[in-house]
Design a protein around this motif. Structure first.
Motif, PDB file in Angstrom:
ATOM      1  N   SER A 117      -3.657  -1.619   5.719  1.00  0.00           N
ATOM      2  CA  SER A 117      -5.479  -0.938   6.836  1.00  0.00           C
ATOM      3  C   SER A 117      -5.603  -0.025   8.142  1.00  0.00           C
ATOM      4  O   SER A 117      -3.960  -0.377   8.407  1.00  0.00           O
ATOM      5  N   LEU A 118      -6.031   0.701   8.358  1.00  0.00           N
ATOM      6  CA  LEU A 118      -5.758   0.934  10.048  1.00  0.00           C
ATOM      7  C   LEU A 118      -7.012   0.670  10.767  1.00  0.00           C
ATOM      8  O   LEU A 118      -7.015   1.093  11.656  1.00  0.00           O
ATOM      9  N   GLY A 119      -7.261  -0.052  10.607  1.00  0.00           N
ATOM     10  CA  GLY A 119      -7.739  -1.935  12.005  1.00  0.00           C
ATOM     11  C   GLY A 119      -8.935  -1.711  11.032  1.00  0.00           C
ATOM     12  O   GLY A 119     -10.438  -2.379  11.830  1.00  0.00           O
ATOM     13  N   SER A 120      -9.124  -0.892   9.412  1.00  0.00           N
ATOM     14  CA  SER A 120     -11.055  -2.086   9.544  1.00  0.00           C
ATOM     15  C   SER A 120     -10.590  -2.128   8.110  1.00  0.00           C
ATOM     16  O   SER A 120      -9.807  -3.123   7.537  1.00  0.00           O
ATOM     17  N   GLY A 121     -11.669  -1.167   7.080  1.00  0.00           N
ATOM     18  CA  GLY A 121     -11.501  -1.384   5.542  1.00  0.00           C
ATOM     19  C   GLY A 121      -9.909  -1.132   5.203  1.00  0.00           C
ATOM     20  O   GLY A 121      -9.332  -0.358   5.929  1.00  0.00           O
ATOM     21  N   ILE A 123      -6.888   1.095   3.083  1.00  0.00           N
ATOM     22  CA  ILE A 123      -6.917   2.508   2.809  1.00  0.00           C
ATOM     23  C   ILE A 123      -6.344   2.866   1.585  1.00  0.00           C
ATOM     24  O   ILE A 123      -6.012   3.136   0.821  1.00  0.00           O
ATOM     25  N   SER A 124      -5.013   1.523   1.570  1.00  0.00           N
ATOM     26  CA  SER A 124      -4.346   1.662  -0.041  1.00  0.00           C
ATOM     27  C   SER A 124      -4.181   0.522  -0.697  1.00  0.00           C
ATOM     28  O   SER A 124      -4.388  -0.433   0.666  1.00  0.00           O
ATOM     29  N   TRP A 125      -3.782   0.607  -2.072  1.00  0.00           N
ATOM     30  CA  TRP A 125      -3.878  -1.368  -2.391  1.00  0.00           C
ATOM     31  C   TRP A 125      -3.235  -0.672  -4.080  1.00  0.00           C
ATOM     32  O   TRP A 125      -3.142   0.438  -4.059  1.00  0.00           O
ATOM     33  N   ASN A 126      -2.588  -1.811  -4.237  1.00  0.00           N
ATOM     34  CA  ASN A 126      -1.637  -1.924  -6.000  1.00  0.00           C
ATOM     35  C   ASN A 126      -1.757  -2.880  -6.181  1.00  0.00           C
ATOM     36  O   ASN A 126      -1.618  -4.180  -5.193  1.00  0.00           O
ATOM     37  N   SER A 127      -1.527  -3.412  -7.387  1.00  0.00           N
ATOM     38  CA  SER A 127      -1.956  -4.694  -7.973  1.00  0.00           C
ATOM     39  C   SER A 127      -0.954  -4.480  -9.414  1.00  0.00           C
ATOM     40  O   SER A 127      -1.481  -3.741 -10.470  1.00  0.00           O
ATOM     41  N   LYS A 128      -0.155  -4.663  -9.268  1.00  0.00           N
ATOM     42  CA  LYS A 128       1.679  -4.118 -10.920  1.00  0.00           C
ATOM     43  C   LYS A 128       2.105  -5.262 -11.073  1.00  0.00           C
ATOM     44  O   LYS A 128       2.776  -6.638 -10.275  1.00  0.00           O
ATOM     45  N   LYS A 129       2.791  -4.914 -12.028  1.00  0.00           N
ATOM     46  CA  LYS A 129       3.371  -6.267 -12.794  1.00  0.00           C
ATOM     47  C   LYS A 129       4.750  -5.745 -12.347  1.00  0.00           C
ATOM     48  O   LYS A 129       5.152  -4.438 -12.802  1.00  0.00           O
ATOM     49  N   GLN A 130       6.158  -6.250 -12.159  1.00  0.00           N
ATOM     50  CA  GLN A 130       6.889  -5.721 -11.927  1.00  0.00           C
ATOM     51  C   GLN A 130       7.942  -5.734 -13.111  1.00  0.00           C
ATOM     52  O   GLN A 130       7.464  -5.649 -14.133  1.00  0.00           O
TER      53      GLN A 130
END
Length: 248
Positions: A117-121, A123-130
């Protein structure tokens, strides 16, 4: 599903879906259409990323229990149609990383998650199997932290190109003190020889002052929502923490 009964969480806690499910097979084409539409939604609804990631593992031979779980995600979306990410002004880049050691019950591989985040909501996310099996939960956490660190470096460069350079180290919150010890202390090198070389990149970033690992309790780690199904209290708490909620 217009008249379905909403649910509070997209996936039941401790639910173990497998390709060897004993329930009957369902139409794979119909199932793929459902999963495809849900994947599209994850571009703005990060709260269903983990559930959709699990469902996408069974597109070749989906079973009835897999289909029912897809319907549960729709029931969750029914009750959260007015949810959106709230963004405010901020220039402090910070993130969370986490891992679930045996998140995939078929391949026995961990599931990693991170968000920034940049101080609020966020802006980047990820959910992944290794990509590989981890021999311990510490190794799984270490790999997850390294992947998140690479994302942080990429985001710092993008922000610099946009005229928002980040001069201070990017704080990466992690709930594994053992992982932090391995990343910060070169004395542990002999114990991590089995970990692929490219995952040692995080040590250089810490030494160069680009990344700063900080400990945070599991119940305060926002990336936890990307690695496992959570109860309603934890789920809603992380949504508030990461900036997702009813639009005003």
């Amino acid at each position: 599903m217009d008249d379905c009964v909403p649910v509070a969480i997209p996936m039941e806690v401790n639910l173990k879906l497998s390709s060897e499910d004993p329930s009957p097979l369902v139409d794979s084409t119909k199932y793929k259409k459902l999963v495809g539409m849900l994947i599209y939604l994850t571009t703005t609804r990060f709260d269903i990323c983990f559930a959709v990631g699990v469902l996408s593992r069974f597109t070749n031979m989906p079973h009835e229990n897999h289909w029912k779980q897809g319907m549960r995600v729709l029931r969750y979306l029914k009750g959260t149609l007015n949810y959106g990410i709230t963004y405010g002004h901020g220039e402090i880049l910070a993130g969370y990383c986490d891992s679930d050691w045996v998140g995939d019950y078929d391949a026995r591989r961990p599931v990693s998650g991170y968000c920034f985040s940049l101080g609020s909501g966020i802006i980047s996310w990820n959910s992944k199997k290794q990509a590989t099996v981890a021999l311990s939960s510490i190794e799984a956490e270490y790999k997850a932290a390294c992947v998140a660190a690479c994302e942080a470096v990429w985001m710092r460069r993008i922000l610099a190109d946009l005229g928002v350079p980040i001069h201070d180290a990017t704080v990466l919150n992690c709930d594994s003190q053992s992982c932090m010890a391995i990343a910060k202390n070169p004395v542990f090198h002999a114990r991590t020889k089995h970990i692929e070389i490219h995952y040692q990149y995080i040590r250089e970033l810490i030494e160069d002052g680009v990344i700063e690992l900080e400990y945070c309790p599991t119940n305060e780690n926002g990336a936890d929502i990307f690695t496992k199904a959570l109860g309603s209290v934890q789920h809603s708490g992380h949504l508030f923490q990461l900036g997702l909620g009813p639009r005003q």
